[in-house]
Design a protein around this motif. Structure first.
Motif, mmCIF file in Angstrom:
data_model
loop_
_atom_site.group_PDB
_atom_site.id
_atom_site.type_symbol
_atom_site.label_atom_id
_atom_site.label_comp_id
_atom_site.label_asym_id
_atom_site.label_seq_id
_atom_site.Cartn_x
_atom_site.Cartn_y
_atom_site.Cartn_z
ATOM 1 N N ARG A 4 0.908 -1.278 0.025
ATOM 2 C CA ARG A 4 -0.022 -0.008 0.035
ATOM 3 C C ARG A 4 0.976 1.236 0.049
ATOM 4 N N ALA A 5 0.347 2.086 -0.675
ATOM 5 C CA ALA A 5 1.045 3.562 -0.592
ATOM 6 C C ALA A 5 0.417 4.314 0.572
ATOM 7 N N GLU A 6 1.457 4.904 1.396
ATOM 8 C CA GLU A 6 1.153 5.739 2.644
ATOM 9 C C GLU A 6 1.565 7.058 2.542
ATOM 10 N N ASP A 7 1.196 8.023 3.157
ATOM 11 C CA ASP A 7 1.630 9.244 3.183
ATOM 12 C C ASP A 7 1.976 9.365 4.865
ATOM 13 N N LEU A 8 2.423 10.575 5.132
ATOM 14 C CA LEU A 8 3.010 10.805 6.509
ATOM 15 C C LEU A 8 2.020 10.429 7.513
ATOM 16 N N GLU A 27 1.811 8.178 11.134
ATOM 17 C CA GLU A 27 1.265 8.809 12.210
ATOM 18 C C GLU A 27 0.269 8.008 12.825
ATOM 19 N N ALA A 28 -0.915 7.709 11.851
ATOM 20 C CA ALA A 28 -1.944 6.735 12.590
ATOM 21 C C ALA A 28 -1.673 5.460 12.984
ATOM 22 N N ARG A 29 -0.662 4.879 12.278
ATOM 23 C CA ARG A 29 -0.095 3.635 12.691
ATOM 24 C C ARG A 29 0.865 3.655 13.931
ATOM 25 N N GLY A 30 1.380 5.026 14.370
ATOM 26 C CA GLY A 30 2.418 4.804 15.196
ATOM 27 C C GLY A 30 3.666 4.777 14.779
ATOM 28 N N VAL A 31 3.790 4.683 13.550
ATOM 29 C CA VAL A 31 5.259 4.867 12.955
ATOM 30 C C VAL A 31 6.047 6.146 13.312
ATOM 31 N N LEU A 32 5.175 7.335 13.125
ATOM 32 C CA LEU A 32 5.682 8.538 13.505
ATOM 33 C C LEU A 32 4.703 9.227 14.498
ATOM 34 N N MET A 72 7.036 14.632 14.570
ATOM 35 C CA MET A 72 7.830 14.098 13.469
ATOM 36 C C MET A 72 6.996 14.230 12.028
ATOM 37 N N ALA A 73 5.820 13.939 11.937
ATOM 38 C CA ALA A 73 5.259 14.045 10.540
ATOM 39 C C ALA A 73 5.108 15.451 10.172
ATOM 40 N N THR A 74 4.878 16.181 11.164
ATOM 41 C CA THR A 74 4.739 17.866 11.081
ATOM 42 C C THR A 74 6.352 18.403 10.470
ATOM 43 N N PHE A 75 7.169 18.027 11.115
ATOM 44 C CA PHE A 75 8.427 18.387 10.697
ATOM 45 C C PHE A 75 8.946 17.904 9.486
ATOM 46 N N SER A 134 13.119 -1.590 9.648
ATOM 47 C CA SER A 134 12.886 -0.314 10.415
ATOM 48 C C SER A 134 11.901 0.593 9.961
ATOM 49 N N GLY A 135 11.506 0.491 8.789
ATOM 50 C CA GLY A 135 10.534 1.313 7.906
ATOM 51 C C GLY A 135 11.098 2.517 7.172
ATOM 52 N N LYS A 136 12.450 1.930 6.624
ATOM 53 C CA LYS A 136 12.849 3.091 5.900
ATOM 54 C C LYS A 136 12.174 3.276 4.462
ATOM 55 N N ASN A 137 11.852 2.172 4.023
ATOM 56 C CA ASN A 137 11.014 2.530 2.734
ATOM 57 C C ASN A 137 9.580 3.110 3.054
#
Length: 275
Positions: free
Chosen positions: A205-209, A213-218, A222-225, A244-247
């Motif tokens: 799936r394609a995701e945005d910032l 954030e909703a998934r707790g990754v950011l 962090m998302a705002t920055f 680690s979630g780089k991609n």
């Protein structure tokens, strides 16, 4: 008066340290649990159950007849999408299974539909990897020998209870793997237990910032920055350990880039999903 220096603590010799226990082919059938190198944990991984072993043995017997009869050994990759070839192969497999059943060589209660499907996948597809690659919950597939396939879900590694019917099938499947997955492989004599492969699946799936954030990754900050960095056209370096979630982060940055920007992706394999 100065005190005497403290006596140094004794250093344990390598011989006194407990030796690590091996996990894998040849290490016994008892389930074990250990941490992997990237910090994930392996759940108890038993060997294939009796039904799975029987299925693979029969698949191997069928393919011994099927491969030379249909000329599948060395088949050009572009012919793998030939629908007529798939129909011919499926028909031949069904005939062989019916012959085995009438001759009493099929175990009672064996799922013949599964046998036909798995044999066809090994003949012309990706074998046991077909269903594993289609499962979006699986993040990584580890072939630790032809009869031992592990899968990673949510950071935990467990058994897929399936395998390849032979090393020849495994090698053919590797040749058929397409772009879009991070794959590493070792073969004998480098690997003493037989061919081994690690295949990290790209996110489906394609995701945005904000979705990260909703998934707790950011976090929100962090998302705002990162969003501000995009708008300000600042360079952002994304790095981290395996899995680690780089991609995911890099894909989200690309998805949130302003609509009038032109994106250029340079990848060894197509692992980024950009919305």
């Amino acid at each position: 008066m100065a005190s005497e220096p403290a006596e140094p603590a004794p250093i344990a010799s390598p011989e006194a340290s407990p030796k690590p226990r091996l996990v894998g082919a040849g290490a016994g059938n008892a389930p074990r649990k250990r941490p992997t190198m990237d910090g994930r944990r392996m759940a108890a991984v038993p060997s294939l159950d009796a039904q799975a072993k029987t299925l693979l043995s029969i698949q191997d017997s069928i393919l011994e007849h099927l491969v030379p009869d249909l000329g599948l050994d060395g088949l050009a990759l572009e012919r793998l999408g030939d629908e007529e070839l798939w129909q011919r192969a499926e028909s031949a497999i069904v005939d062989l299974v019916e012959t085995m059943e009438s001759g009493g060589t099929l175990p009672p209660g064996l799922d013949q539909d599964q046998l036909i499907k798995e044999t066809l996948n090994e003949a012309l597809g990706l074998g046991p990897l077909e269903d594993l690659l289609a499962d979006d919950t699986i993040e990584e597939i580890i072939v630790d020998g032809v009869d031992r396939i592990l899968i990673a879900r949510s950071g935990t590694v467990g058994s897929a209870n399936t395998g390849f019917s032979s090393e020849e099938v495994f090698r053919r499947v590797v040749d058929r793997l397409r772009d879009g997955a991070l794959l590493s492989m070792v073969l004998p004599p480098v690997s003493s237990r037989g061919p081994c492969l690690t295949l990290r699946k790209p996110s489906g799936r394609a995701e945005d910032l904000r979705s990260l954030e909703a998934r707790g990754v950011l976090t929100d900050d962090m998302a705002t920055f990162l969003g501000t960095c995009l708008i300000a056209r600042k360079s952002v370096l994304v790095c981290g350990a395996a899995n680690s979630g780089k991609n995911s982060v890099l894909g989200a940055l690309a998805s949130d880039a302003p609509a009038n920007e032109r994106l250029v992706s340079i990848e060894e394999v197509s692992s980024l999903k950009i919305g």
